[in-house]
Design a protein around this motif. Sequence first.
Motif, PDB file in Angstrom:
ATOM      1  N   PHE A  72       0.695  -1.689  -0.088  1.00  0.00           N
ATOM      2  CA  PHE A  72      -0.150   0.502  -0.245  1.00  0.00           C
ATOM      3  C   PHE A  72       0.719   1.671   0.070  1.00  0.00           C
ATOM      4  CE2 PHE A  72      -3.786  -2.786   1.233  1.00  0.00           C
ATOM      5  CZ  PHE A  72      -4.812  -1.627   0.683  1.00  0.00           C
ATOM      6  N   HIS A  73       1.736   1.293   1.110  1.00  0.00           N
ATOM      7  CA  HIS A  73       2.827   2.565   0.957  1.00  0.00           C
ATOM      8  C   HIS A  73       3.384   2.788  -0.396  1.00  0.00           C
ATOM      9  CE1 HIS A  73       2.662   3.371   5.021  1.00  0.00           C
ATOM     10  NE2 HIS A  73       2.871   2.648   5.279  1.00  0.00           N
ATOM     11  N   ARG A  74       3.749   1.933  -1.147  1.00  0.00           N
ATOM     12  CA  ARG A  74       4.161   1.583  -2.488  1.00  0.00           C
ATOM     13  C   ARG A  74       3.198   2.772  -3.639  1.00  0.00           C
ATOM     14  NH1 ARG A  74       7.608  -3.954  -2.087  1.00  0.00           N
ATOM     15  NH2 ARG A  74       9.651  -2.821  -1.039  1.00  0.00           N
ATOM     16  N   VAL A  75       2.348   1.963  -3.400  1.00  0.00           N
ATOM     17  CA  VAL A  75       1.531   2.166  -4.442  1.00  0.00           C
ATOM     18  C   VAL A  75       0.923   3.600  -3.649  1.00  0.00           C
ATOM     19  CG1 VAL A  75      -1.383   2.228  -5.656  1.00  0.00           C
ATOM     20  CG2 VAL A  75       0.759   0.135  -5.151  1.00  0.00           C
ATOM     21  N   LEU A  76       0.997   4.059  -2.857  1.00  0.00           N
ATOM     22  CA  LEU A  76       0.538   5.287  -2.270  1.00  0.00           C
ATOM     23  C   LEU A  76       1.022   6.587  -2.480  1.00  0.00           C
ATOM     24  CD1 LEU A  76      -1.650   4.592   0.786  1.00  0.00           C
ATOM     25  CD2 LEU A  76      -2.646   4.384  -0.737  1.00  0.00           C
ATOM     26  N   THR A  77       2.255   6.699  -2.525  1.00  0.00           N
ATOM     27  CA  THR A  77       3.713   7.020  -2.787  1.00  0.00           C
ATOM     28  C   THR A  77       3.727   7.041  -3.702  1.00  0.00           C
ATOM     29  OG1 THR A  77       5.204   6.155  -1.764  1.00  0.00           O
ATOM     30  CG2 THR A  77       3.723   7.463  -0.302  1.00  0.00           C
ATOM     31  N   GLY A  78       4.013   5.786  -4.520  1.00  0.00           N
ATOM     32  CA  GLY A  78       4.114   6.074  -6.041  1.00  0.00           C
ATOM     33  C   GLY A  78       4.756   6.706  -6.772  1.00  0.00           C
ATOM     34  N   LEU A  79       5.571   6.430  -7.459  1.00  0.00           N
ATOM     35  CA  LEU A  79       5.255   8.198  -8.905  1.00  0.00           C
ATOM     36  C   LEU A  79       5.896   7.195 -10.103  1.00  0.00           C
ATOM     37  CD1 LEU A  79       7.675  10.570  -7.102  1.00  0.00           C
ATOM     38  CD2 LEU A  79       5.309  10.394  -7.640  1.00  0.00           C
ATOM     39  N   ASP A  80       6.022   6.055 -10.071  1.00  0.00           N
ATOM     40  CA  ASP A  80       5.815   5.174 -11.084  1.00  0.00           C
ATOM     41  C   ASP A  80       4.710   5.381 -11.876  1.00  0.00           C
ATOM     42  OD1 ASP A  80       5.023   2.377 -10.510  1.00  0.00           O
ATOM     43  OD2 ASP A  80       5.476   3.154  -8.930  1.00  0.00           O
ATOM     44  N   ARG A  81       4.317   4.826 -13.594  1.00  0.00           N
ATOM     45  CA  ARG A  81       3.811   5.039 -14.138  1.00  0.00           C
ATOM     46  C   ARG A  81       2.396   4.047 -13.575  1.00  0.00           C
ATOM     47  NH1 ARG A  81       0.372   8.179 -15.641  1.00  0.00           N
ATOM     48  NH2 ARG A  81       2.507  10.069 -15.850  1.00  0.00           N
ATOM     49  N   ASN A  82       2.867   2.946 -13.339  1.00  0.00           N
ATOM     50  CA  ASN A  82       1.918   2.169 -12.416  1.00  0.00           C
ATOM     51  C   ASN A  82       0.917   2.543 -11.203  1.00  0.00           C
ATOM     52  OD1 ASN A  82       2.151  -0.063 -14.451  1.00  0.00           O
ATOM     53  ND2 ASN A  82       3.737  -1.359 -13.293  1.00  0.00           N
ATOM     54  N   SER A  83       2.061   3.005 -10.016  1.00  0.00           N
ATOM     55  CA  SER A  83       1.149   3.473  -9.138  1.00  0.00           C
ATOM     56  C   SER A  83       0.307   4.921  -9.375  1.00  0.00           C
ATOM     57  CB  SER A  83       2.109   4.093  -8.435  1.00  0.00           C
ATOM     58  OG  SER A  83       3.294   2.971  -7.914  1.00  0.00           O
ATOM     59  N   ILE A  84       0.071   5.732 -10.908  1.00  0.00           N
ATOM     60  CA  ILE A  84       0.236   6.754 -10.899  1.00  0.00           C
ATOM     61  C   ILE A  84      -1.389   5.663 -11.096  1.00  0.00           C
ATOM     62  CG2 ILE A  84      -0.399   8.814 -12.760  1.00  0.00           C
ATOM     63  CD1 ILE A  84       2.891   9.216 -11.989  1.00  0.00           C
ATOM     64  N   GLU A  85      -1.432   5.219 -12.371  1.00  0.00           N
ATOM     65  CA  GLU A  85      -2.134   4.677 -12.769  1.00  0.00           C
ATOM     66  C   GLU A  85      -3.522   3.439 -11.819  1.00  0.00           C
ATOM     67  OE1 GLU A  85      -1.490   4.220 -17.281  1.00  0.00           O
ATOM     68  OE2 GLU A  85      -1.202   2.266 -16.075  1.00  0.00           O
ATOM     69  N   MET A  86      -3.105   3.556 -10.293  1.00  0.00           N
ATOM     70  CA  MET A  86      -3.332   2.684  -9.354  1.00  0.00           C
ATOM     71  C   MET A  86      -4.259   3.284  -9.073  1.00  0.00           C
ATOM     72  SD  MET A  86      -1.373  -0.790  -8.024  1.00  0.00           S
ATOM     73  CE  MET A  86      -3.274  -0.775  -6.659  1.00  0.00           C
ATOM     74  N   ARG A  87      -3.752   4.542  -8.412  1.00  0.00           N
ATOM     75  CA  ARG A  87      -4.719   5.472  -7.661  1.00  0.00           C
ATOM     76  C   ARG A  87      -5.388   6.138  -8.420  1.00  0.00           C
ATOM     77  NH1 ARG A  87       1.514   7.287  -6.142  1.00  0.00           N
ATOM     78  NH2 ARG A  87       0.574   8.589  -8.087  1.00  0.00           N
ATOM     79  N   GLU A  88      -5.447   5.773 -10.428  1.00  0.00           N
ATOM     80  CA  GLU A  88      -7.031   6.625 -10.671  1.00  0.00           C
ATOM     81  C   GLU A  88      -7.929   5.917 -10.170  1.00  0.00           C
ATOM     82  OE1 GLU A  88      -5.509   6.460 -14.875  1.00  0.00           O
ATOM     83  OE2 GLU A  88      -4.218   8.122 -15.033  1.00  0.00           O
ATOM     84  N   VAL A  89      -7.763   4.900 -10.161  1.00  0.00           N
ATOM     85  CA  VAL A  89      -9.447   4.194  -9.161  1.00  0.00           C
ATOM     86  C   VAL A  89      -8.986   3.356  -7.855  1.00  0.00           C
ATOM     87  CG1 VAL A  89      -9.696   3.221 -11.330  1.00  0.00           C
ATOM     88  CG2 VAL A  89      -8.082   1.736 -10.398  1.00  0.00           C
ATOM     89  N   SER A  90      -8.220   4.646  -7.260  1.00  0.00           N
ATOM     90  CA  SER A  90      -8.319   4.509  -5.686  1.00  0.00           C
ATOM     91  C   SER A  90      -9.365   4.567  -4.998  1.00  0.00           C
ATOM     92  CB  SER A  90      -7.372   5.491  -5.508  1.00  0.00           C
ATOM     93  OG  SER A  90      -7.516   5.665  -3.704  1.00  0.00           O
ATOM     94  N   PRO A  91      -9.444   2.975  -4.186  1.00  0.00           N
ATOM     95  CA  PRO A  91     -10.399   2.911  -3.129  1.00  0.00           C
ATOM     96  C   PRO A  91     -10.144   3.083  -1.918  1.00  0.00           C
ATOM     97  CG  PRO A  91      -9.037   0.775  -3.195  1.00  0.00           C
ATOM     98  CD  PRO A  91      -8.468   2.128  -4.289  1.00  0.00           C
ATOM     99  N   MET A  92      -9.357   4.475  -1.745  1.00  0.00           N
ATOM    100  CA  MET A  92      -9.670   4.963  -1.020  1.00  0.00           C
ATOM    101  C   MET A  92      -9.972   6.061  -0.224  1.00  0.00           C
ATOM    102  SD  MET A  92      -6.612   2.632   0.111  1.00  0.00           S
ATOM    103  CE  MET A  92      -5.609   3.599   1.622  1.00  0.00           C
TER     104      MET A  92
END
Length: 161
Positions: free
Chosen positions: A124-144
Amino acid sequence: MLETRTSQSGLSRLSGVHQPSISQFLSGKVDLSDEQLDRLLSSMGYRLEVSRRPIKPDLTRSERRSWRLHRQLSDKLSRSSLNEWQPTISDNLLRLGERVTGQPHVRNLERWRQLLDEGDVLGFHRVLTGLDRNSIEMREVSPMGGLLTQDERTKVLELAS
């Protein structure tokens, strides 16, 4: 490749990197690992030099605002807070799953679900703070959604302006 007069197929033979991977790399469709790049370059008489320095990522306004909000969540995230947040995240995943179509969104919802099911706080920390394209795209459909107070959201977004 022009300077060394090396063809893609020749470079593939010399380096062991598959020719389609070389082609996709040259067209900007995929990134190669540093190891693969080093193999390609050494096959042509060059070495890869990687320099490490912080750089500001090139994010859109929306991506930067999303990153700031998710970074705030990451700051509050712990094993116990994830347990407290689990029902909200789960409900949000169900709601998003009914509305979201197409890739990579469906796949990213599955990845959120997997992180939640595994209680993967580090993931979760990696996706929440990541600046790679995968993290950015995951945050586009964030359940948070719904985990920060309105006051917290306002303060974070003021900083993002």
